[in-house]
Write a protein that holds these residues in place. Structure first.
Motif, PDB file in Angstrom:
ATOM      1  N   SER A  60       0.815  -1.212   0.000  1.00 55.88           N
ATOM      2  CA  SER A  60       0.000   0.000   0.000  1.00 55.88           C
ATOM      3  C   SER A  60       0.848   1.262   0.000  1.00 55.88           C
ATOM      4  CB  SER A  60      -0.919   0.013   1.224  1.00 55.88           C
ATOM      5  OG  SER A  60      -0.149  -0.113   2.415  1.00 55.88           O
ATOM      6  N   ILE A  61       2.087   1.192   0.497  1.00 55.27           N
ATOM      7  CA  ILE A  61       2.938   2.383   0.551  1.00 55.27           C
ATOM      8  C   ILE A  61       4.272   2.189  -0.176  1.00 55.27           C
ATOM      9  CG2 ILE A  61       1.917   3.421   2.593  1.00 55.27           C
ATOM     10  CD1 ILE A  61       4.023   2.162   4.315  1.00 55.27           C
ATOM     11  N   PHE A  62       4.681   0.951  -0.408  1.00 56.57           N
ATOM     12  CA  PHE A  62       5.777   0.643  -1.332  1.00 56.57           C
ATOM     13  C   PHE A  62       5.087   0.007  -2.535  1.00 56.57           C
ATOM     14  CE2 PHE A  62       7.809   1.043   2.729  1.00 56.57           C
ATOM     15  CZ  PHE A  62       9.014   1.665   2.454  1.00 56.57           C
ATOM     16  N   CYS A  63       4.572   0.871  -3.395  1.00 56.27           N
ATOM     17  CA  CYS A  63       3.500   0.494  -4.315  1.00 56.27           C
ATOM     18  C   CYS A  63       3.996  -0.180  -5.583  1.00 56.27           C
ATOM     19  CB  CYS A  63       2.703   1.733  -4.708  1.00 56.27           C
ATOM     20  SG  CYS A  63       2.072   2.687  -3.316  1.00 56.27           S
ATOM     21  N   SER A  64       3.183  -1.096  -6.067  1.00 56.43           N
ATOM     22  CA  SER A  64       3.358  -1.646  -7.407  1.00 56.43           C
ATOM     23  C   SER A  64       2.582  -0.775  -8.382  1.00 56.43           C
ATOM     24  CB  SER A  64       2.827  -3.081  -7.458  1.00 56.43           C
ATOM     25  OG  SER A  64       1.407  -3.087  -7.318  1.00 56.43           O
ATOM     26  N   GLY A  65       2.683  -1.104  -9.663  1.00 49.99           N
ATOM     27  CA  GLY A  65       1.915  -0.357 -10.646  1.00 49.99           C
ATOM     28  C   GLY A  65       0.422  -0.533 -10.486  1.00 49.99           C
ATOM     29  N   TYR A 120      -3.099   3.365  -1.332  1.00 48.23           N
ATOM     30  CA  TYR A 120      -2.651   4.258  -0.260  1.00 48.23           C
ATOM     31  C   TYR A 120      -3.698   5.320   0.036  1.00 48.23           C
ATOM     32  CZ  TYR A 120      -1.770   7.551  -4.031  1.00 48.23           C
ATOM     33  OH  TYR A 120      -1.934   8.388  -5.104  1.00 48.23           O
ATOM     34  N   GLU A 121      -4.360   5.805  -1.000  1.00 47.71           N
ATOM     35  CA  GLU A 121      -5.364   6.854  -0.848  1.00 47.71           C
ATOM     36  C   GLU A 121      -6.593   6.323  -0.123  1.00 47.71           C
ATOM     37  OE1 GLU A 121      -7.797   8.517  -4.322  1.00 47.71           O
ATOM     38  OE2 GLU A 121      -6.095   9.901  -4.183  1.00 47.71           O
ATOM     39  N   GLN A 122      -7.011   5.127  -0.485  1.00 52.07           N
ATOM     40  CA  GLN A 122      -8.200   4.547   0.135  1.00 52.07           C
ATOM     41  C   GLN A 122      -7.959   4.182   1.594  1.00 52.07           C
ATOM     42  OE1 GLN A 122     -10.985   2.284  -2.283  1.00 52.07           O
ATOM     43  NE2 GLN A 122      -9.300   1.826  -3.689  1.00 52.07           N
ATOM     44  N   LEU A 134      -3.135   6.475   3.709  1.00 49.25           N
ATOM     45  CA  LEU A 134      -1.718   6.336   4.001  1.00 49.25           C
ATOM     46  C   LEU A 134      -0.919   7.208   3.043  1.00 49.25           C
ATOM     47  CD1 LEU A 134      -1.604   2.445   4.386  1.00 49.25           C
ATOM     48  CD2 LEU A 134      -1.608   4.117   6.240  1.00 49.25           C
ATOM     49  N   GLU A 135       0.337   7.467   3.383  1.00 45.15           N
ATOM     50  CA  GLU A 135       1.230   8.230   2.518  1.00 45.15           C
ATOM     51  C   GLU A 135       2.226   7.270   1.870  1.00 45.15           C
ATOM     52  OE1 GLU A 135       1.289  11.241   1.583  1.00 45.15           O
ATOM     53  OE2 GLU A 135       0.005  12.353   2.949  1.00 45.15           O
ATOM     54  N   PRO A 136       2.254   7.197   0.538  1.00 47.75           N
ATOM     55  CA  PRO A 136       3.155   6.236  -0.114  1.00 47.75           C
ATOM     56  C   PRO A 136       4.603   6.702  -0.097  1.00 47.75           C
ATOM     57  CG  PRO A 136       2.026   7.541  -1.764  1.00 47.75           C
ATOM     58  CD  PRO A 136       1.459   7.971  -0.430  1.00 47.75           C
ATOM     59  N   TYR A 137       5.508   5.747   0.040  1.00 43.35           N
ATOM     60  CA  TYR A 137       6.937   6.044  -0.023  1.00 43.35           C
ATOM     61  C   TYR A 137       7.479   5.928  -1.441  1.00 43.35           C
ATOM     62  CZ  TYR A 137       7.722   6.070   5.051  1.00 43.35           C
ATOM     63  OH  TYR A 137       7.719   6.396   6.380  1.00 43.35           O
TER      64      TYR A 137
END
Length: 644
Positions: free
Chosen positions: A372-377, A386-388, A391-394
């Motif tokens: 959710s924060i170390f995101c895939s495509g 992350y938005e739902q 959270l704040e993505p790294y």
């Protein structure tokens, strides 16, 4: 009722509430002092970040201190001391400091990877590394700029060809020679050269670990996301809530509230016992906060695009075995090899709280970075997970995408996280944009199925087709509109969206879900396909790098009846600043035929129907000219081709 005498109320309260009142008041005073000190300390984005971590996700109790943060402070994050002394920082050569004009390129041996060379870029015993060839120069510069904008300068880039090495050196980017002697062009995913690049990554990891540094290894097609800095008022509110939470005995088990939430290294430092932390291809969330993903629920492949290694005996043993496997068989994909080795043993959990698991040889402590924060495509561009989850993505890694390198670049541009040169935002001929009209029933009515999805997408394709024709005739660059989809796209059969994911329906889908972005950005022969039509991403005009003078230079375009006064194919405007354009001007036979051939190359496929082979369905740019057109996969191999 108001407090007529608040002090009397407090004095007559129960001891528990006296404790609460006292804790809140003291906490507010201390946190306010802390916030004001941090805000006005004048330190940079890293050294001005003091972190508050609960002990639930760390194997050691963190040291929490409330004091003014200065350049000479030493932070303790989850039990790991981070030395940010000014002397240590000043020893690092600044990023982007180009060599003096007229100076000569140092000998190639100077750039050989050694412990001494790497040590010049190390901070707090951590170094961040990526690598690539000249074809990925713009990705690498974007990767470096994101980190340097955060104040993170303990980075190093491996050059797989001399052309990239020299280019980065003259731009002031820390670089070393990998000795790969690789081609400078894009090698393409899955090619033999692509697999060779994968083996180079493993060799690099095996080379770095004996130096004794922690290694954060990254692919060049990912970016670190600069997260929003919390302002002073918000910080005070956060601190108040945090202190109140202590008083009410309801501390969350993974609270992490920094003043500047951007540098990823403190997050990784929360797990000091981990030998390896890796990203994954997990698309369904296993946690709803910023803890590590639950290894028992994360069944997807471990993705090695974001990879943190500590120089422990177990990690060194793993790297050596992994390298030997790939060298022995050049047909093994590096990521598949890692998954095979590390899953030899999986479990049990290291402890109840950290989220780490014993893997590989039963000694290696592995952690799965939350998708959710170390995101895939998929979790970033499709689900916006992350938005739902608030959270704040790294970081985001451009996996789950279509269209090759061009598709990756366009995805990052859509998200406004790719750095382009100034000329990208002000091209000759100007731009053309339009606001699409989509009926509500196409977006929201009925079930989400093949028919409703293609009805929605086809309606938009027709409008885009017209806009591309106008852009072609005027020689302007088309700013693509946001594209709405009702079904997800993957490379295997699925029911429309993946079960367990938080994919919304409908959703703004990436352009490569419908169009062949790599073809749209390719130079096609003019005599067969007509002049090139340049495009920009739908978020182009919202990009902060867009010059204001370009934003302010607007013209309105009105479609008019051919033959009426002022109606013609021209960039000339009337006194009111309106450009009139004939409705049927695309129907000149020769021009139209070339344009039609181009359009037929532009549209891609939807994939995939689960119980049919092949399972893909072709989008048709001219679906409206074929009565009874229906979305269905090819019935025979002879039918399996783009629409004619």
């Amino acid at each position: 009722m108001g407090w007529s005498n608040p002090f009397k109320e407090v004095a007559t309260s129960r001891p528990l509430f006296l404790t609460i009142y006292a804790t809140v008041i003291i906490g507010l005073l201390v946190s306010s002092f802390y916030v004001f000190s941090a805000v006005f300390s004048g330190s940079n984005s890293i050294s001005s970040s003091s972190w508050i971590v609960s002990g639930a996700n760390a194997t050691e109790s963190p040291s929490i201190s409330f004091h003014p943060v200065s350049d000479s402070s030493i932070h303790v994050v989850a039990g790991v001391t981070l030395d940010n002394t000014s002397e240590h920082r000043e020893s690092l050569q600044p990023i982007w400091k180009a060599p003096a004009p007229g100076s000569k390129m140092p000998p190639l041996e100077t750039f050989k990877l050694t412990k001494e060379l790497a040590g010049k870029r190390v901070k707090d015993n951590v170094i961040i590394v990526t690598f690539g060839n000249f074809a990925f120069m713009d990705f690498i510069l974007s990767w470096v700029k994101h980190l340097s904008d955060m104040g993170v300068d303990n980075l190093l880039v491996g050059a797989m060809d001399i052309k990239l090495l020299e280019a980065l050196y003259w731009k002031g980017v820390p670089v070393f020679d990998m000795g790969s002697h690789m081609s400078t062009v894009d090698v393409g995913w899955g090619s033999p050269t692509f697999h060779k690049m994968g083996r180079e990554k493993v060799i690099l990891i095996d080379s770095f670990l004996p130096f004794g540094f922690e290694l954060l290894m990254c692919d060049t097609d990912m970016v670190w996301l600069k997260r929003h800095r919390v302002n002073m008022l918000t910080s005070v509110i956060y601190m108040f809530v945090w202190v109140l939470g202590i008083a009410m005995f309801c501390m969350h088990d993974s609270v992490l509230m920094p003043l500047a939430v951007e540098n990823p290294l403190p997050y990784l430092a929360r797990f000091p016992e981990a030998d390896v932390l890796t990203s994954t291809d997990q698309v369904a969330p296993t946690v709803v906060d910023d803890r590590l993903d639950d290894w028992r629920l994360a069944g997807a492949a471990y993705n090695i695009g974001i990879f943190h290694w500590r120089p422990t005996p177990s990690s060194k043993k793993l790297a050596k075995e992994w390298k030997e496997m790939l060298i022995a068989d050049d047909k093994i994909w590096d990521q598949n090899g890692f998954n095979e080795i590390v899953r030899k043993q999986l479990g049990p959990s290291v402890d109840e709280d950290s989220g780490l698991v014993y893997a590989y040889d039963g000694e290696l402590k592995l952690g799965l970075l939350p998708a959710s924060i170390f995101c895939s495509g998929h979790t970033y561009f499709v689900q916006a997970l992350y938005e739902q989850l608030r959270l704040e993505p790294y970081a985001v890694h451009t996996t789950f995408q279509y269209g090759g390198t061009e598709g990756k670049r366009h995805r990052l541009r859509e998200a406004k996280v790719f750095y382009d040169p100034p000329e990208y935002y002000d091209t000759p001929g100007g731009f053309l944009t339009f606001k699409p009209h989509i009926p509500k029933n196409l977006m929201l009515d009925g079930e989400h199925n093949f028919d409703s999805h293609f009805a929605l997408v086809n309606y938009q394709i027709k409008q885009i087709r017209t806009a591309l024709a106008i852009a072609s005739l005027l020689g302007r660059t088309l700013v693509m509109p946001p594209l709405w989809c009702r079904l997800d796209r993957l490379w295997f059969g699925h029911p429309g969206i993946l079960p367990g994911t938080l994919t919304r329906q409908p959703f703004i889908c990436p352009l490569d879900h419908v169009f062949e972005v790599n073809v749209m950005l390719k130079d096609l022969p003019v005599e067969e396909f007509g002049p090139d039509i340049n495009i920009r991403e739908y978020s182009f005009l919202e990009n902060p790098y867009m010059p204001q003078e370009v934003k302010d230079s607007w013209l309105d375009v009105h479609l008019c009846q051919e033959g009426s006064p002022g109606c013609g194919v021209s960039n000339s405007t009337n006194p009111a600043g309106i450009l009139k354009f004939p409705k049927r001007s695309t129907e000149e036979t020769e021009t139209e035929e070339r344009f039609r051939r181009r359009m037929k190359r532009y549209t891609g496929i939807w994939c995939c129907v689960g119980d049919h082979r092949p399972g893909h369905i072709y989008y048709d740019a001219y679906w409206d000219e074929k009565p009874g057109w229906k979305a269905k996969p090819p019935r025979t191999p002879e039918e399996d081709h783009p629409p004619l």
